[in-house]
Design a protein around this motif. Sequence first.
Motif, PDB file in Angstrom:
ATOM      1  N   SER A 433     -22.560 -40.944  24.069  1.00  0.00           N
ATOM      2  CA  SER A 433     -22.220 -40.682  22.675  1.00  0.00           C
ATOM      3  C   SER A 433     -22.118 -42.002  21.911  1.00  0.00           C
ATOM      4  N   THR A 434     -22.574 -41.979  20.658  1.00  0.00           N
ATOM      5  CA  THR A 434     -22.435 -43.185  19.829  1.00  0.00           C
ATOM      6  C   THR A 434     -21.111 -43.151  19.064  1.00  0.00           C
ATOM      7  N   ASP A 435     -20.397 -42.049  19.199  1.00  0.00           N
ATOM      8  CA  ASP A 435     -19.115 -41.913  18.502  1.00  0.00           C
ATOM      9  C   ASP A 435     -18.019 -42.651  19.304  1.00  0.00           C
ATOM     10  N   ALA A 436     -17.297 -43.540  18.623  1.00  0.00           N
ATOM     11  CA  ALA A 436     -16.336 -44.405  19.330  1.00  0.00           C
ATOM     12  C   ALA A 436     -15.256 -43.590  20.047  1.00  0.00           C
ATOM     13  N   ASN A 437     -14.778 -42.522  19.413  1.00  0.00           N
ATOM     14  CA  ASN A 437     -13.722 -41.711  20.059  1.00  0.00           C
ATOM     15  C   ASN A 437     -14.234 -41.018  21.311  1.00  0.00           C
ATOM     16  N   GLU A 438     -15.450 -40.496  21.201  1.00  0.00           N
ATOM     17  CA  GLU A 438     -16.030 -39.807  22.361  1.00  0.00           C
ATOM     18  C   GLU A 438     -16.310 -40.818  23.488  1.00  0.00           C
ATOM     19  N   LYS A 440     -14.603 -43.485  24.098  1.00  0.00           N
ATOM     20  CA  LYS A 440     -13.310 -43.802  24.702  1.00  0.00           C
ATOM     21  C   LYS A 440     -12.902 -42.689  25.675  1.00  0.00           C
ATOM     22  N   ARG A 441     -13.139 -41.443  25.233  1.00  0.00           N
ATOM     23  CA  ARG A 441     -12.784 -40.309  26.084  1.00  0.00           C
ATOM     24  C   ARG A 441     -13.589 -40.356  27.396  1.00  0.00           C
ATOM     25  N   GLN A 442     -14.882 -40.671  27.277  1.00  0.00           N
ATOM     26  CA  GLN A 442     -15.730 -40.735  28.483  1.00  0.00           C
ATOM     27  C   GLN A 442     -15.272 -41.854  29.408  1.00  0.00           C
ATOM     28  N   ILE A 443     -14.979 -42.998  28.796  1.00  0.00           N
ATOM     29  CA  ILE A 443     -14.571 -44.152  29.610  1.00  0.00           C
ATOM     30  C   ILE A 443     -13.240 -43.856  30.313  1.00  0.00           C
ATOM     31  N   ASP A 444     -12.318 -43.226  29.607  1.00  0.00           N
ATOM     32  CA  ASP A 444     -11.039 -42.837  30.230  1.00  0.00           C
ATOM     33  C   ASP A 444     -11.304 -41.917  31.429  1.00  0.00           C
ATOM     34  N   GLY A 445     -12.219 -40.974  31.236  1.00  0.00           N
ATOM     35  CA  GLY A 445     -12.563 -40.035  32.316  1.00  0.00           C
ATOM     36  C   GLY A 445     -13.152 -40.774  33.509  1.00  0.00           C
TER      37      GLY A 445
END
Length: 564
Positions: A433-438, A440-445
């Motif tokens: 995703s190019t969306d910063a929030n998404e 972050k969510r992926q990286i957290d996962g």
Amino acid sequence: MNRNEILSSLKTNPEVSALIVGAGINGIGTYRDLTLNGVDTLLIDRADFCSGASAASSHMAHGGIRYLENGEFRLVREAVLERNRMIQNAPHIVSPLPTTIPMFKYFSGLFNAPLKFLGMLTKPSERGAVIIKLGLIMYDAYTGKTRTVPRHQFMFRNESLRRWPKLNPNIATTAVYYDGLISNPERLALEIALDAEAESPNARMLNYFNLAGAEKDSVILKDELTGESYTVRPKLLINATGPWIDVANRKMGISSRYIAGTKGSHVVVDHPELRAATGSNEFFFENKDGRIMWICPLYDRVLIGTSDIKIEDPDEIHCTDEEVEYFLELVTQVFPSIKVTKEHIIFHFTGVRPLGSSGAARTTGQYSRDHHIEELSGEQTKLSFPVYSLVGGKWTSYRAFSEQVTDKVLAFLGKSRQKDTTNLPIGGGRGYSTDANEQKRQIDGFAAWTGLDKERLQVLYSRYGTRAEAVATFINRSADEPLKFLPDFTRREIIFLVQHEKVMRLDDLLLRRTMLAMLGRLSKEIVQELADVLGDCMGWDAKRKNAEVLYTFDLLSDRHGVRL
Ligand SMILES: Cc1cc2nc3c(=O)[nH]c(=O)nc-3n(C[C@H](O)[C@H](O)[C@H](O)COP(=O)(O)OP(=O)(O)OC[C@H]3O[C@@H](n4cnc5c(N)ncnc54)[C@H](O)[C@@H]3O)c2cc1C
């Protein structure tokens, strides 16, 4: 299959439906499409994957606005659509690139396009704002409703200078339009090839594997790493050797003159002032004689190019002092107050555009960038299989070209298409995703289930997209440590690349699996340290490691002007 398994499979069964010679972007794209459609295919390259013309591009996914004035509407339309697809399918590597055209005149070039179209103007000349406006309207229209990138805008002089204060104050106006930046073409090509291998049991690929000759139903291939020869018997051969197509055909006893290559060079400069002056925009600039050049931000560096010089031998090319002087001189026309000298150059590269040799006498800039297949049947050669030569093309339109080749091969083999690549995500672009929030969510996962810390995962995500998850999983399976001389890389990250990305030589790692060389990040110590990690993976002794290091130093110096 690993290399040894592929080699032994060739020994036990030399039959293969399609043999693709040349693993540039066109060979790789065709390999993916064919194998997805169930064709057992062997892809070979005499050097590393994506190390020929495909490693020498201007890094642009573009329609080629200037080809409109040559009347190449079909090509531009196709390339614009393919640009959009690249941005959509590989968003971790290809991103929208705002491109600024500084213009010094309003009306110049108004009559050139029709004259060129009618073949009555052979010399390039400066284009003014009106003609560029017309081109950009068409260009936007080709993007259609997809709106992967915004529409173009014109800006008056004062507004332009407010936005880019270092820009030449003599400008009349500027236009900003959008193309795509392929930040790392070598990685993108490799990921397409790795996808094919992961998806299909019919896919086999080998780098450092040379076409040596052909006779009747057999093709002789040579392992460049061991010197051993192999024979394969293809139902059909795809010659995807780009600038070397005629050379490769000659090796098979075929006389062809399909290619009229032109050489293009680029330099990468480490120049914070120039980098700041460009911002996130590429500058697409025309010299008074109509020659084109780009000044393009690439990470924290600036990429400057390119030349377009007719050449005869694709193996005898270098970035010359004249080319470098030409580039540096042109930068001063765009940003007159910024001084760029040879000392700022950290890397240079040169390649040959594999352009078709047909067409009327034209300037090199007007040679068509379109692509086509030259087919020779078994009756036209002394071989018992047909040879398809893939002539011309652009990086941007590789998928469409590969589709065209695949359809032809499927028809020849009596098969029908089951899958197509139009919307197929590529490598680390899958789920990216190019969306910063998404993000972050992926990286957290990824951090939660691989156990790697978030900061490190952020770095891996920016390098490998969603493939970061596989890299992190591998890293955390065993003890790891940062490299001593390159602490933003770890030992196990390098081992991952070696084990999963077909690294055979040290320069594969420095020039193509990573961007260390192009971004000017190498030192003697770093090269030595990476050679140690690679050598340990490959089982090299000290003598072999040393030979590899010396070879790499020579290559970096000779081909890329990097003296360590
Ligand atoms: C300076 C320059 C700038 C460019 N800029 C852009 C751009 O910004 N955007 C864009 O869309 N396009 C651009 N292009 C065009 C684009 O890069 C090429 O059209 C494209 O990469 C050609 O790919 P290819 O697979 O046909 O050839 P290549 O990438 O050259 O692949 C051919 C491969 O064949 C291998 N080979 C040769 N002989 C043998 C043999 N005997 N046996 C086995 N393998 C062999 C070579 O090692 C090589 O890897 C540019 C090209 C150049 C040179």
